[in-house]
Structure formats: structure tokens, C-alpha cells
Scaffold this active site. Structure first.
Site, short mmCIF file in Angstrom:
data_model
loop_
_atom_site.label_atom_id
_atom_site.label_comp_id
_atom_site.label_asym_id
_atom_site.label_seq_id
_atom_site.Cartn_x
_atom_site.Cartn_y
_atom_site.Cartn_z
N GLU A 328 0.80 -1.24 0.00
CA GLU A 328 -0.07 -0.13 -0.04
C GLU A 328 0.70 1.35 -0.02
OE1 GLU A 328 -3.63 -1.20 2.64
OE2 GLU A 328 -2.03 -1.08 3.81
N CYS A 329 0.65 2.19 -0.89
CA CYS A 329 1.31 3.69 -0.97
C CYS A 329 2.62 3.47 -0.96
CB CYS A 329 0.54 4.33 0.28
SG CYS A 329 0.64 6.07 -0.04
N GLY A 330 3.47 3.74 0.43
CA GLY A 330 4.83 3.78 0.40
C GLY A 330 5.31 2.38 0.09
N TYR A 332 3.82 0.48 -2.09
CA TYR A 332 3.92 0.49 -3.67
C TYR A 332 4.95 1.24 -4.52
CZ TYR A 332 0.80 1.65 -8.07
OH TYR A 332 0.58 1.53 -9.28
N GLY A 417 -0.97 -0.70 -4.64
CA GLY A 417 -1.73 0.34 -5.08
C GLY A 417 -1.58 1.52 -4.06
#
Length: 440
Positions: A328-330, A332, A417
Site C-alpha cells: 500500500e502507498c509507500g 507500492y 496500489g
């Protein structure tokens, strides 16, 4: 069930809620078992709560889950504690919509039947503070606003005149007055406060707690917490039994620490043993059946992450083995080929064929739909979550559909993502992740 609790709200953001909350949490933890909570989707403030109390903080969010699920989380996490302290979000009535208070501190307070303590920054006002408190009271008389803490006072006299005005015009007791001090400052950055793991914050929190003990009537606060009403729930979110025994390795260090605690607890509920590792400091992955790399600030540690060739090689080998990888996020960003920052390029894990770079802020709640079957979701499944980042990743996104468009990458054993998924909004997701790890 009756749970002694307090919600700490404010007229607006930047009133001092977080500082006052963690000070109260640490001060009360010196004599009681304190369970912390955070209203809303924030991942940073709960890190400070964890340090202040020695207990993991849970998010309470009626938009990302439901009132019944939120009550179940609150009751389950509060079990075994003497008092629950809930830090609010933004202004007391601020939520997702302008004409409703869905997701607001006020809605959480009503749902949990918790007394509210208002923290108000009086640095640039005196008698007007009474008008603000009076307005908060009259906005929704179903709320039990039971006390006020004055913050950023200039002197004892300043405390005295504001206290007199508030108590005269509202009848609400001022239970504390905190004078401005450099010891009350917590460093911040573009995504809010610095994360609790970036510095040695225990000593700083102790100093804040010392000030709170001198400035706030904690005995009265404890007494107010006992005015909480009875609540019950009909959810059954945590009633499932173990499905499969697997081991999931979770990245957790100064670069990656944005996790919803209840996501991890739900993985455990479905049979996962959790082991932690650090992409910054470790050279090998622990033995595991699945990998979960959450959000954080990889851009601040890009050089160290880039230089840790050994752990990157291990992660690539893990992925190539066919075992599930969720990011997730970081996380990703970390799985991309690299991160561009201020003209410099830092190689990352290179599992995703794309590069990330810094840009403008993207922030908000998200309704998320899986575009096809993946390691966490079947195609068409929905989940709620939150997006909060300044970076972009130049890939053809194919994993999720959101209000903003597509997001993320999905392959046979990868789901990654920008979305931070909130598992309690769809309990089938942690169950499917555990099954995916088991079935490799």
C-alpha cells in the site's frame, strides 16, 4: 456495556488535540490502563498513542466501516482497560459531507455515548472562547460536552479570564489550562506530524505528560469518563474462527509504519502469525508465506532503502517464488523500479515496472472496487479506504477502480496500489489474503 471513555475534540484542526491527547494518555497511564483510539483514517497519530500508553491504538471511523462495526471495535479494544481516550479529528462536527456529520468526532461521540472534552486554542482570544464553546454545545444538544481544556494560554491571568467567561456563559467546567511551551511542540511535515518512529519520542511525551499533570484536573477527567452511557453492538466482525495457519511478514520501521491496527488483528483472526521485518535495517526476510508492505515515507529514506541490496534481492526472490505480496502507498513506491527525488534517482525493489516521483497532494476517502480477481479480492468486491500521498507512479493501473479512476497493479501473486484498504469494511478480504498465502 459501559466503558469509561473520553473523546477529545476541538473547534478546528491545529487546536492542539494530538499534543493534549498524548499528554493525557501518558499521564493517565502512570496510574491506569489506558486504551487509545483515533477518530478517522489517520495513521500517524496512533503511533504516538502507542508510545504514550504501551497499547496499540485503533481507528474509529463510521464512514469506512459502520456504526455497529465501530462499536464492536471500540468494545473489543477497550476490554481490560480502565479508561479509553479517543482523539478526535479536525473540528468537532467536520466529516465527509457539509450537511451531515458522517465520520465526524461528533458522530463517534454520539454513537459511543462518550463525554466530550473540548481543546480550544486561546492564544489569540479571551471572552470569544465562550461564544465558540456555546456554539459547539448548541449545534447538537445530543452531545455531552462535559469539559474544556484551554490551550496555548499566555499567562495565569489569561487562563483566569477565559475560564471565567466559559463557565459563566456555558456552565461547562474548564478542567485545565495549558500555557504555551516549547516542550509541547511535535515536529511536523507535509503529511502531518513526523511519525512517532522517526525520533526517540518517549522522553518528549513524558515532558508533555508532566505539563498535563500540572495543568489539567485529571481526577475530574476520570470522573467525567464514568458518565459514559451503555452501548451494545450487533456486528460479529471478530466472531470468525481461524481458517488456515500461515505466516505473514509485515514491513515495520521508520520508513513503513502506516497500518490500520485492526487490519493486522483480522489477519490474526483468520489464522495468520505475524512477523515483522525492516527494509531499512534487515538483510533477509523472515520465513513467511505472504508479504505485506504498508505505507510510510520511503522518500525520506530512499538512499538507505536503495543501498540495502540484500533485502531487495530477498523480496524479489520471494515474489518470484509465487508467494503473495501486498503493498500500500509507500510500499507500492518501494516495489517500483525506483523513486525520483529532487533530481536524484534511487533504485528500489523493481518488482513493478514503473517509477515513482513526487508531485502534489492527493487525499481523501475512497470507495474501491476490484477490477478482477487478485490475492485479496474477487473481481467486483468493494472495500473502503483512504488515499494520502504526494507521489505518483507511472504505470498502467489495473487493480482497483475508485472515484478518481484506476489505481494499482494486480498480477497472479501481487496486489499493490496507493489505496490504504480498511479490512473491517469487507471482512472477506483478510480471509482471502490468508487463504492466498496458504494455497501457494
Amino acid at each position: 456495556m459501559k466503558i469509561n471513555s473520553i473523546i477529545i475534540g476541538a473547534p478546528s484542526s491545529s487546536s492542539g488535540k494530538t499534543t493534549i491527547s498524548i499528554g493525557i494518555m501518558r499521564a493517565l497511564s502512570r496510574r491506569l490502563r489506558v486504551q487509545p483510539f483515533k477518530v478517522g483514517p489517520d495513521y500517524i497519530d496512533p503511533g504516538y498513542h502507542n508510545i504514550a500508553t504501551g497499547r496499540f491504538s485503533s481507528n474509529l471511523d463510521t464512514w469506512m466501516s459502520s456504526r455497529e462495526k465501530m462499536k464492536e471495535i471500540f468494545i473489543k479494544r477497550s476490554t481490560g482497560s480502565d479508561i479509553s481516550i479517543i482523539e478526535g479529528v479536525m473540528g468537532l462536527y467536520d466529516g465527509k459531507q457539509p450537511d451531515k456529520d458522517t465520520g465526524s468526532t461528533a458522530e463517534v461521540a454520539r454513537t459511543l455515548k462518550s463525554p466530550v472534552i473540548i481543546v480550544i486554542d486561546i492564544s489569540a482570544m479571551a471572552r470569544t472562547a465562550a461564544a465558540i464553546i456555546l456554539g459547539l454545545i448548541k449545534m447538537d444538544k445530543r452531545l455531552r460536552i462535559s469539559g474544556v481544556i484551554l490551550n496555548n494560554a499566555g499567562s495565569d491571568y489569561h487562563c483566569s479570564i477565559v475560564r471565567t467567561a466559559i463557565e459563566k456563559y456555558t456552565g461547562i467546567p474548564v478542567i485545565g489550562c495549558v500555557k504555551r511551551s516549547d516542550d509541547l511542540k511535535i515536529d511536523d511535515r507535509y503529511l502531518g506530524l513526523k511519525t512517532a518512529m522517526e525520533d526517540d519520542n518517549s522522553g518528549k511525551i513524558d515532558k508533555i505528560a508532566d505539563i498535563i499533570e500540572r495543568s489539567v484536573d485529571l481526577d475530574l477527567l476520570i470522573k467525567i469518563s464514568k458518565e459514559s452511557g451503555d452501548i451494545s453492538f450487533k456486528s460479529g466482525l471478530f466472531s470468525k474462527k481461524n481458517v488456515n495457519r500461515v505466516r505473514i511478514a509485515i514491513a515495520y520501521d521508520a520508513a513503513f509504519n502506516f497500518y490500520y491496527y485492526d487490519n493486522i488483528e483480522m489477519l490474526k483472526m483468520y489464522g495468520a502469525e505475524i512477523v515483522y521485518f525492516s527494509p531499512l535495517n534487515d538483510y533477509k526476510l523472515p520465513e513467511a508465506d505472504g508479504l505485506y508492505i504498508g505505507g510510510g515515507f520511503p522518500e525520506l529514506f530512499a538512499e538507505r532503502l536503495s543501498d540495502n541490496y540484500s533485502i531487495k534481492k530477498d523480496i524479489m526472490e520471494f515474489f518470484n517464488s509465487g508467494r503473495p505480496v501486498f503493498a500500500e502507498c509507500g510500499g507500492y513506491m518501494y516495489l517500483s523500479r525506483g523513486i525520483k527525488i529532487n533530481g536524484k534517482y534511487y533504485e528500489m525493489a523493481s518488482i513493478i515496472n514503473g517509477e515513482s516521483y513526487m508531485d502534489s497532494l492527493i487525499l481523501g476517502y475512497r470507495n474501491i472496487r476490484a477490477e478482477s480477481n487478485n490475492i485479496l479480492m474477487m473481481g467486483g468486491w468493494h472495500v473502503k479506504g483512504h488515499e494520502f500521498h504526494y507521489s505518483r507512479l507511472n504505470v498502467n493501473a489495473n487493480a482497483y477502480k475508485t472515484e478518481r479512476g484506476p489505481d494499482g497493479i494486480s498480477t497472479k501473486n501481487l496486489l499493490a496500489g496507493y489505496m490504504h484498504l480498511y479490512f473491517p469494511s469487507n471482512p472477506r478480504i483478510p480471509e482471502r489474503f490468508v487463504r492466498s498465502c496458504y494455497n501457494v
